[in-house]
Design a protein around this motif. Structure first.
Motif, PDB file in Angstrom:
ATOM      1  N   SER A 176       0.845  -1.185   0.000  1.00 20.34           N
ATOM      2  CA  SER A 176       0.000   0.000   0.000  1.00 20.34           C
ATOM      3  C   SER A 176       0.884   1.239   0.000  1.00 20.34           C
ATOM      4  CB  SER A 176      -0.939   0.009   1.208  1.00 20.34           C
ATOM      5  OG  SER A 176      -0.196   0.070   2.401  1.00 20.34           O
ATOM      6  N   THR A 177       0.392   2.265  -0.634  1.00 22.86           N
ATOM      7  CA  THR A 177       1.088   3.545  -0.723  1.00 22.86           C
ATOM      8  C   THR A 177       0.130   4.643  -0.292  1.00 22.86           C
ATOM      9  OG1 THR A 177       2.428   2.738  -2.561  1.00 22.86           O
ATOM     10  CG2 THR A 177       2.314   5.125  -2.273  1.00 22.86           C
ATOM     11  N   GLN A 178       0.613   5.536   0.539  1.00 29.15           N
ATOM     12  CA  GLN A 178      -0.136   6.727   0.909  1.00 29.15           C
ATOM     13  C   GLN A 178       0.690   7.934   0.484  1.00 29.15           C
ATOM     14  OE1 GLN A 178      -0.777   6.364   5.104  1.00 29.15           O
ATOM     15  NE2 GLN A 178      -2.580   5.085   4.837  1.00 29.15           N
ATOM     16  N   TYR A 179       0.020   8.922  -0.059  1.00 30.18           N
ATOM     17  CA  TYR A 179       0.745  10.100  -0.520  1.00 30.18           C
ATOM     18  C   TYR A 179      -0.083  11.347  -0.294  1.00 30.18           C
ATOM     19  CZ  TYR A 179      -2.235   9.233  -4.556  1.00 30.18           C
ATOM     20  OH  TYR A 179      -3.317   9.000  -5.361  1.00 30.18           O
ATOM     21  N   GLY A 180       0.623  12.450  -0.203  1.00 31.07           N
ATOM     22  CA  GLY A 180      -0.022  13.740  -0.012  1.00 31.07           C
ATOM     23  C   GLY A 180       0.969  14.839  -0.320  1.00 31.07           C
ATOM     24  N   GLN A 181       0.648  16.023   0.071  1.00 32.67           N
ATOM     25  CA  GLN A 181       1.514  17.164  -0.185  1.00 32.67           C
ATOM     26  C   GLN A 181       2.867  16.954   0.493  1.00 32.67           C
ATOM     27  OE1 GLN A 181       0.774  19.790  -2.164  1.00 32.67           O
ATOM     28  NE2 GLN A 181       2.845  20.528  -1.857  1.00 32.67           N
ATOM     29  N   GLY A 182       3.896  16.707  -0.278  1.00 30.12           N
ATOM     30  CA  GLY A 182       5.247  16.630   0.252  1.00 30.12           C
ATOM     31  C   GLY A 182       5.701  15.287   0.784  1.00 30.12           C
ATOM     32  N   VAL A 200       5.482  10.621   0.369  1.00 29.55           N
ATOM     33  CA  VAL A 200       4.999   9.342  -0.136  1.00 29.55           C
ATOM     34  C   VAL A 200       5.467   8.281   0.849  1.00 29.55           C
ATOM     35  CG1 VAL A 200       5.067   7.640  -1.998  1.00 29.55           C
ATOM     36  CG2 VAL A 200       5.171  10.068  -2.550  1.00 29.55           C
ATOM     37  N   ASN A 201       4.555   7.471   1.361  1.00 33.48           N
ATOM     38  CA  ASN A 201       4.886   6.364   2.260  1.00 33.48           C
ATOM     39  C   ASN A 201       4.434   5.064   1.609  1.00 33.48           C
ATOM     40  OD1 ASN A 201       5.813   8.104   4.273  1.00 33.48           O
ATOM     41  ND2 ASN A 201       3.789   8.277   5.185  1.00 33.48           N
ATOM     42  N   HIS A 202       5.301   4.059   1.636  1.00 34.57           N
ATOM     43  CA  HIS A 202       4.963   2.773   1.040  1.00 34.57           C
ATOM     44  C   HIS A 202       5.369   1.643   1.975  1.00 34.57           C
ATOM     45  CE1 HIS A 202       4.433  -0.414  -1.883  1.00 34.57           C
ATOM     46  NE2 HIS A 202       5.587  -0.873  -1.491  1.00 34.57           N
ATOM     47  N   GLU A 203       4.528   0.633   2.055  1.00 35.66           N
ATOM     48  CA  GLU A 203       4.906  -0.593   2.750  1.00 35.66           C
ATOM     49  C   GLU A 203       4.335  -1.772   1.977  1.00 35.66           C
ATOM     50  OE1 GLU A 203       1.689  -1.296   6.260  1.00 35.66           O
ATOM     51  OE2 GLU A 203       3.244   0.184   6.661  1.00 35.66           O
ATOM     52  N   GLY A 204       5.097  -2.873   1.968  1.00 34.50           N
ATOM     53  CA  GLY A 204       4.647  -4.033   1.227  1.00 34.50           C
ATOM     54  C   GLY A 204       5.425  -5.274   1.608  1.00 34.50           C
ATOM     55  N   THR A 205       4.947  -6.415   1.115  1.00 37.84           N
ATOM     56  CA  THR A 205       5.614  -7.685   1.367  1.00 37.84           C
ATOM     57  C   THR A 205       5.699  -8.497   0.083  1.00 37.84           C
ATOM     58  OG1 THR A 205       3.535  -8.784   1.948  1.00 37.84           O
ATOM     59  CG2 THR A 205       4.806  -7.853   3.760  1.00 37.84           C
ATOM     60  N   VAL A 206       6.724  -9.330   0.013  1.00 41.94           N
ATOM     61  CA  VAL A 206       6.872 -10.315  -1.048  1.00 41.94           C
ATOM     62  C   VAL A 206       6.981 -11.659  -0.362  1.00 41.94           C
ATOM     63  CG1 VAL A 206       8.311 -11.162  -2.943  1.00 41.94           C
ATOM     64  CG2 VAL A 206       8.026  -8.702  -2.590  1.00 41.94           C
ATOM     65  N   SER A 207       6.165 -12.629  -0.794  1.00 38.57           N
ATOM     66  CA  SER A 207       6.151 -13.956  -0.193  1.00 38.57           C
ATOM     67  C   SER A 207       6.550 -14.994  -1.226  1.00 38.57           C
ATOM     68  CB  SER A 207       4.750 -14.302   0.336  1.00 38.57           C
ATOM     69  OG  SER A 207       4.327 -13.333   1.261  1.00 38.57           O
ATOM     70  N   GLY A 208       7.478 -15.861  -0.853  1.00 37.79           N
ATOM     71  CA  GLY A 208       7.910 -16.941  -1.735  1.00 37.79           C
ATOM     72  C   GLY A 208       7.046 -18.169  -1.578  1.00 37.79           C
ATOM     73  N   ALA A 257       9.109   2.253   2.993  1.00 41.39           N
ATOM     74  CA  ALA A 257       9.828   3.387   2.405  1.00 41.39           C
ATOM     75  C   ALA A 257       9.069   4.673   2.686  1.00 41.39           C
ATOM     76  CB  ALA A 257       9.974   3.191   0.900  1.00 41.39           C
ATOM     77  N   THR A 258       9.821   5.713   2.976  1.00 46.13           N
ATOM     78  CA  THR A 258       9.254   7.040   3.197  1.00 46.13           C
ATOM     79  C   THR A 258      10.062   8.047   2.397  1.00 46.13           C
ATOM     80  OG1 THR A 258       8.569   6.458   5.434  1.00 46.13           O
ATOM     81  CG2 THR A 258       8.721   8.801   4.926  1.00 46.13           C
ATOM     82  N   THR A 259       9.378   8.884   1.666  1.00 46.78           N
ATOM     83  CA  THR A 259      10.022   9.966   0.927  1.00 46.78           C
ATOM     84  C   THR A 259       9.307  11.266   1.263  1.00 46.78           C
ATOM     85  OG1 THR A 259      10.511   8.434  -0.888  1.00 46.78           O
ATOM     86  CG2 THR A 259      10.748  10.786  -1.350  1.00 46.78           C
ATOM     87  N   ARG A 298      14.796  10.325   1.477  1.00 48.41           N
ATOM     88  CA  ARG A 298      14.178   9.009   1.295  1.00 48.41           C
ATOM     89  C   ARG A 298      14.849   8.007   2.212  1.00 48.41           C
ATOM     90  NH1 ARG A 298      11.079   6.159  -1.982  1.00 48.41           N
ATOM     91  NH2 ARG A 298      11.663   4.082  -2.658  1.00 48.41           N
ATOM     92  N   SER A 299      14.062   7.178   2.855  1.00 51.28           N
ATOM     93  CA  SER A 299      14.602   6.084   3.655  1.00 51.28           C
ATOM     94  C   SER A 299      13.817   4.819   3.350  1.00 51.28           C
ATOM     95  CB  SER A 299      14.529   6.407   5.146  1.00 51.28           C
ATOM     96  OG  SER A 299      13.196   6.510   5.565  1.00 51.28           O
ATOM     97  N   VAL A 300      14.532   3.695   3.270  1.00 54.64           N
ATOM     98  CA  VAL A 300      13.936   2.408   2.935  1.00 54.64           C
ATOM     99  C   VAL A 300      14.484   1.368   3.904  1.00 54.64           C
ATOM    100  CG1 VAL A 300      13.623   0.659   1.143  1.00 54.64           C
ATOM    101  CG2 VAL A 300      13.849   3.065   0.495  1.00 54.64           C
TER     102      VAL A 300
END
Length: 129
Positions: free
Chosen positions: A68-74, A76-84, A94-96, A105-107
């Protein structure tokens, strides 16, 4: 030389005025005849986007992703998973932030064993001459 056949089907559905969905499906056949199937969907609206998808190999085993990604003025936040196919998961956060022509930006990635790693960066953006 490897040759690949890519067949893709894209469907854009406009549900309500507040939310939209994008679905995609594609099949890739390698030169060796192995076939991989990809399915994915994204829903988005004001200030958010959610996605999920999978890639299935010729042996029937799949790798799945969701986020999921949330964004607004200034920002962008993202979090997610990958499953094998073995059940292991890797998560990503990640946050930008953007301000006056620069960004921070930090991940962070976290593995199934509890270990994590990450990186951060800063930079500038703007229009090219």
């Amino acid at each position: 030389m490897r040759h690949y056949l890519l067949a893709a089907t894209l469907l854009l559905t406009a549900g309500s005025a507040a939310a939209r969905e994008f679905h995609s499906s594609s099949t890739v056949t390698g030169a060796n005849g192995r076939v991989y199937q990809r399915e994915g969907s994204t829903s988005f609206g004001q200030g958010y986007a959610n996605h999920q998808g999978s890639v299935t190999g010729p042996n029937g085993r799949a790798v799945t992703s969701q986020g999921s990604t949330q964004y607004g003025q200034g920002y962008v936040n993202h979090e997610g998973t990958v499953s094998g196919p073995n059940g292991n998961e890797v998560s990503r956060q990640a946050t930008t932030t953007y301000n006056d022509g620069s960004y921070d930006r930090s991940v962070t990635y976290s593995g199934p064993n509890g270990n994590s790693t990450g990186h951060s960066s800063t930079g500038t953006y703007g229009t090219s001459p």
